[in-house]
Design a protein around this motif. Structure first.
Motif, short mmCIF file in Angstrom:
data_model
loop_
_atom_site.label_atom_id
_atom_site.label_comp_id
_atom_site.label_asym_id
_atom_site.label_seq_id
_atom_site.Cartn_x
_atom_site.Cartn_y
_atom_site.Cartn_z
N ASP A 1 40.66 4.13 -38.95
CA ASP A 1 40.86 2.87 -38.14
C ASP A 1 40.86 3.06 -36.57
OD1 ASP A 1 41.20 0.86 -40.04
OD2 ASP A 1 43.44 1.34 -40.14
N GLU A 2 40.55 4.39 -36.40
CA GLU A 2 40.05 4.73 -34.88
C GLU A 2 39.07 3.88 -34.38
OE1 GLU A 2 39.52 8.63 -32.45
OE2 GLU A 2 38.38 8.60 -34.34
N GLU A 3 39.38 3.39 -32.95
CA GLU A 3 38.42 2.77 -32.17
C GLU A 3 37.58 3.84 -31.33
OE1 GLU A 3 38.27 -1.42 -30.15
OE2 GLU A 3 39.07 0.00 -28.60
N VAL A 4 36.44 3.60 -31.50
CA VAL A 4 35.73 4.84 -30.74
C VAL A 4 34.78 4.02 -29.75
CG1 VAL A 4 33.51 6.48 -31.01
CG2 VAL A 4 35.56 6.38 -32.85
N HIS A 5 34.70 4.40 -28.40
CA HIS A 5 33.79 4.16 -27.36
C HIS A 5 32.66 4.81 -27.12
CE1 HIS A 5 37.78 2.13 -25.26
NE2 HIS A 5 37.68 1.89 -26.64
N LEU A 6 31.79 4.21 -27.16
CA LEU A 6 30.13 4.85 -27.06
C LEU A 6 29.38 4.35 -25.98
CD1 LEU A 6 29.02 4.36 -30.62
CD2 LEU A 6 30.06 6.47 -29.67
N MET B 1 28.46 10.40 -37.89
CA MET B 1 27.01 9.57 -37.78
C MET B 1 26.47 10.20 -39.35
SD MET B 1 24.59 7.77 -36.66
CE MET B 1 25.01 7.86 -34.77
N LYS B 2 26.56 9.30 -40.32
CA LYS B 2 25.89 9.52 -41.45
C LYS B 2 24.65 9.44 -41.73
CE LYS B 2 29.92 7.35 -43.85
NZ LYS B 2 30.56 6.42 -44.60
N LYS C 1 31.95 14.28 -31.36
CA LYS C 1 33.32 14.62 -30.94
C LYS C 1 33.24 14.10 -29.41
CE LYS C 1 35.36 18.20 -33.61
NZ LYS C 1 35.63 19.36 -33.63
N GLU C 2 34.33 13.53 -28.77
CA GLU C 2 34.33 12.99 -27.37
C GLU C 2 33.64 13.99 -26.52
OE1 GLU C 2 38.16 12.13 -24.66
OE2 GLU C 2 38.18 11.36 -26.67
N GLY C 3 32.75 13.51 -25.46
CA GLY C 3 32.12 14.24 -24.73
C GLY C 3 30.83 14.84 -25.31
N ASP D 1 13.89 6.27 -30.64
CA ASP D 1 15.15 7.22 -30.71
C ASP D 1 16.33 6.40 -30.20
OD1 ASP D 1 13.14 9.00 -31.43
OD2 ASP D 1 12.92 9.96 -29.34
N GLU D 2 17.48 6.91 -30.66
CA GLU D 2 18.82 6.51 -29.95
C GLU D 2 19.67 7.46 -29.52
OE1 GLU D 2 20.33 2.58 -31.78
OE2 GLU D 2 20.33 3.92 -33.23
N LEU D 3 20.02 7.35 -28.59
CA LEU D 3 21.23 8.55 -27.92
C LEU D 3 22.43 7.84 -28.03
CD1 LEU D 3 20.87 11.04 -25.22
CD2 LEU D 3 22.88 9.35 -25.21
N PHE D 4 23.53 8.52 -28.77
CA PHE D 4 24.81 8.22 -28.64
C PHE D 4 25.60 9.17 -28.08
CE2 PHE D 4 22.84 6.22 -32.16
CZ PHE D 4 23.52 5.18 -32.64
N GLN D 5 26.52 8.78 -26.90
CA GLN D 5 27.33 9.67 -26.40
C GLN D 5 28.78 9.07 -26.83
OE1 GLN D 5 27.35 10.06 -22.13
NE2 GLN D 5 29.13 11.61 -22.07
N VAL D 6 29.84 9.99 -27.27
CA VAL D 6 31.19 9.54 -27.37
C VAL D 6 31.88 9.81 -26.22
CG1 VAL D 6 33.16 9.97 -28.89
CG2 VAL D 6 30.74 10.30 -30.01
N LEU D 7 32.57 8.51 -25.75
CA LEU D 7 33.25 8.49 -24.55
C LEU D 7 34.75 8.67 -24.96
CD1 LEU D 7 31.50 5.74 -22.50
CD2 LEU D 7 31.38 8.18 -22.53
#
Length: 121
Positions: free
Chosen positions: A90-95, A60-61, A70-72, A48-54
């Protein structure tokens, strides 16, 4: 044992789609990543993978839908489920990701974006 400042750790790298390990918990790793654009479709057969958006918004397709994270917020992708992380405009997302140490970057797919070395920061 020291606290880990996620903003400071994210500031240490700029390469996108290249995970950086910041901690381990038993046989799990805690990873930071910066992403922009679309990744590669893949699945992890045994993990499994857990992704948290910082920062930002993760899209996630899945083959039958797209989940907006979304963030948080977090999303858990169960083992065996094909997915493709992406961003828009072109948004950079931090995970922050939480996964087993032997999880491969692109799961069952080898691609030019596949990383095999996760630098420890």
């Amino acid at each position: 044992m020291k606290s880990i400042n996620l903003r400071e750790k994210h500031a240490l790298f700029s390469k996108q789609w290249h995970p950086h390990q910041i901690a381990t918990v038993d046989n799990m790793q805690v990873i930071l990543a910066k992403i922009q654009g679309e990744f590669v479709w893949h699945a992890h057969e045994n993990e499994d993978e857990l992704f948290q958006v910082l920062k930002g918004t993760l899209y996630m397709k899945f083959r039958d839908r797209t989940e907006i994270v979304k963030e948080g917020e977090i999303i858990v992708v169960p083992k065996g489920v094909e997915h493709c992380p992406s961003t828009k405009n072109d948004e950079e997302v931090h995970l922050l990701l939480f996964e087993k140490q032997d999880t491969t970057h692109t799961g069952n797919v080898t691609h030019e974006m596949t990383q095999t070395d996760y630098p420890k920061i």
